[in-house]
Scaffold this motif. Structure first.
Motif, PDB file in Angstrom:
ATOM      1  N   UNK A 143      42.715  37.730  32.635  1.00  0.00           N
ATOM      2  CA  UNK A 143      43.088  36.895  31.125  1.00  0.00           C
ATOM      3  C   UNK A 143      43.689  35.564  31.606  1.00  0.00           C
ATOM      4  N   UNK A 144      44.359  34.773  32.665  1.00  0.00           N
ATOM      5  CA  UNK A 144      44.331  33.013  32.877  1.00  0.00           C
ATOM      6  C   UNK A 144      42.750  32.562  33.161  1.00  0.00           C
ATOM      7  N   UNK A 145      41.820  34.102  34.253  1.00  0.00           N
ATOM      8  CA  UNK A 145      40.775  33.596  34.532  1.00  0.00           C
ATOM      9  C   UNK A 145      40.411  33.158  33.456  1.00  0.00           C
ATOM     10  N   UNK A 146      40.021  33.806  32.742  1.00  0.00           N
ATOM     11  CA  UNK A 146      39.164  33.458  31.063  1.00  0.00           C
ATOM     12  C   UNK A 146      38.922  32.762  30.916  1.00  0.00           C
ATOM     13  N   UNK A 147      40.604  32.541  30.398  1.00  0.00           N
ATOM     14  CA  UNK A 147      41.372  30.744  29.626  1.00  0.00           C
ATOM     15  C   UNK A 147      40.146  30.138  29.751  1.00  0.00           C
ATOM     16  N   UNK A 155      51.065  34.763  39.950  1.00  0.00           N
ATOM     17  CA  UNK A 155      50.479  35.489  38.514  1.00  0.00           C
ATOM     18  C   UNK A 155      49.976  37.198  38.489  1.00  0.00           C
ATOM     19  N   UNK A 156      49.609  36.777  39.091  1.00  0.00           N
ATOM     20  CA  UNK A 156      49.170  38.785  39.444  1.00  0.00           C
ATOM     21  C   UNK A 156      50.287  39.764  40.509  1.00  0.00           C
ATOM     22  N   UNK A 157      51.202  39.053  40.323  1.00  0.00           N
ATOM     23  CA  UNK A 157      52.475  40.037  41.935  1.00  0.00           C
ATOM     24  C   UNK A 157      53.073  39.705  40.729  1.00  0.00           C
ATOM     25  N   UNK A 158      53.319  38.890  39.217  1.00  0.00           N
ATOM     26  CA  UNK A 158      54.840  39.313  39.047  1.00  0.00           C
ATOM     27  C   UNK A 158      54.203  38.933  37.178  1.00  0.00           C
ATOM     28  N   UNK A 159      52.267  39.190  36.790  1.00  0.00           N
ATOM     29  CA  UNK A 159      52.230  39.845  35.766  1.00  0.00           C
ATOM     30  C   UNK A 159      50.951  41.112  35.480  1.00  0.00           C
ATOM     31  N   UNK A 204      49.901  29.462  28.417  1.00  0.00           N
ATOM     32  CA  UNK A 204      48.747  31.243  28.580  1.00  0.00           C
ATOM     33  C   UNK A 204      50.134  32.026  28.017  1.00  0.00           C
ATOM     34  N   UNK A 205      48.898  32.948  27.371  1.00  0.00           N
ATOM     35  CA  UNK A 205      49.799  34.404  27.309  1.00  0.00           C
ATOM     36  C   UNK A 205      50.977  35.052  27.994  1.00  0.00           C
TER      37      UNK A 205
END
Length: 345
Positions: A223-227, A212-216, A278-279
């Motif tokens: 934001x993923x961690x917050x959600x 996720x970090x590498x791609x986005x 997830x947005x």
């Protein structure tokens, strides 16, 4: 004045929310000469709010924490219309006279525009003006110190409890069943009302988070961690404790529940994550490993068992939960010798 200063010193000497609650109600009870003083949590949404006492003291008795207060049904806020109006109008206080003549003074603990708790004082005669002034000052100090404690105990990104707070609460949970609790006047903690109910530790890891970090990018990763943190808070029960352990790993301490109920709660959370959109990122899943907490077993060993179950969940397909004892019973994992500080593999 000497008594007030003594109480202020006592209040500001604590580094624990529960002990601070005990300290403030003890101070207010003595200074107001009240029948009863309580710290009451205000929970629920608009129109469905309830009050749950989390600490109380009665005239002639010692202050005590209310057992499993978050698991109780609570009193509907609507029972006290004066308090409901006070909260709706963001006022500093409300007062009511009950049918039996008891007077109740409420002092909401405002943090910004939200009051998550309230100091409640019950007496059999009107409150003197100087008493109200003094109690108001104590509430102000209490509120500010609660803010400081909250700041030191929470993760800055997600708002969840942090690693240090986890270490403290796990140690307390491991030893609390057999050691006297100073907050309960030396009485042992009673957190397991039924023999089949246990405490549990679950470790949660976000699957393929590096991707996720590498791609986005890290902004979407955060934001993923917050959600995920929001889903943890909405999926688990009020009496459970949720922590950000570090990176993409979270830990949950589940209080007083059975294995069957623990499975349902964890699966509910795992499913909620799987179904959440997830947005930008789209679909995200989590893996979970969990274990029963055993009294006097070291924190390192307990956490190590949950980590072993998590590792198996990730290595056998991800997006699943695994129970350590089930894996041992099935022969997938083997118990190994351990000491008080480390486990040998």
């Amino acid at each position: 004045m000497d008594s007030l200063l003594k109480h202020m010193v006592d209040m500001t000497g604590h580094r624990d929310h529960a002990m601070l609650d005990i300290s403030v109600i003890s101070a207010v009870q003595e200074l107001a000469g009240a029948i009863q003083t309580r710290i009451v949590s205000i929970q629920g949404g608009a129109g469905q709010q309830v009050l749950r006492a989390r600490a109380s003291i009665r005239r002639g008795s010692a202050a005590q924490l209310e057992e499993s207060y978050e698991a109780t049904p609570g009193e509907p806020l609507a029972v006290y219309p004066e308090l409901a109006r006070c909260l709706g109008e963001c006022r500093a206080s409300a007062e009511s006279v009950q049918p039996d003549g008891t007077r109740i003074l409420w002092l909401p603990l405002w943090f910004g525009d939200k009051a998550g708790a309230c100091l409640e004082i019950r007496n059999d005669h009107p409150f003197a003006a100087d008493t109200l002034h003094t109690v108001g000052g104590i509430v102000g100090v209490y509120r500010n110190f609660q803010n400081l404690l909250d700041y030191s105990e929470r993760d800055s990104l997600t708002g969840l409890l942090n690693r240090k707070t986890f270490d403290d609460q796990l140690a307390r949970m491991l030893h609390g069943a057999h050691e006297p609790d100073a907050r309960q006047g030396g009485q042992p903690e009673r957190r397991q009302p039924h023999a089949e109910e246990k405490q549990w530790l679950a470790v949660v890891d976000v699957d393929h988070f590096k991707t996720v970090n590498d791609k986005f990018g890290h902004l979407y990763g955060d934001e993923v961690l917050i959600l995920i943190a929001n889903l943890l808070q909405s999926s688990f029960r009020a009496q459970d404790r949720v922590f950000r352990f570090g990176g993409e790993e979270f830990v949950v301490l589940l209080r007083s529940t059975t294995l069957e109920a623990t499975w349902k709660i964890i699966e509910r959370f795992r499913s909620n994550v799987e179904q959440h959109v997830f947005p930008q990122v789209g679909r995200v899943t989590v893996s979970v490993g969990f274990v029963a907490i055993r009294a006097f077993e070291s924190p390192v060993v307990t956490l190590g068992h949950a980590d072993q179950a998590l590792y198996h969940a990730k290595s056998s397909g991800r997006n699943r939960a695994c129970h350590y004892d089930d894996l041992v019973s099935d022969g997938v994992l083997q118990t190994v010798a351990s000491n008080d500080t480390a486990e040998f593999f």
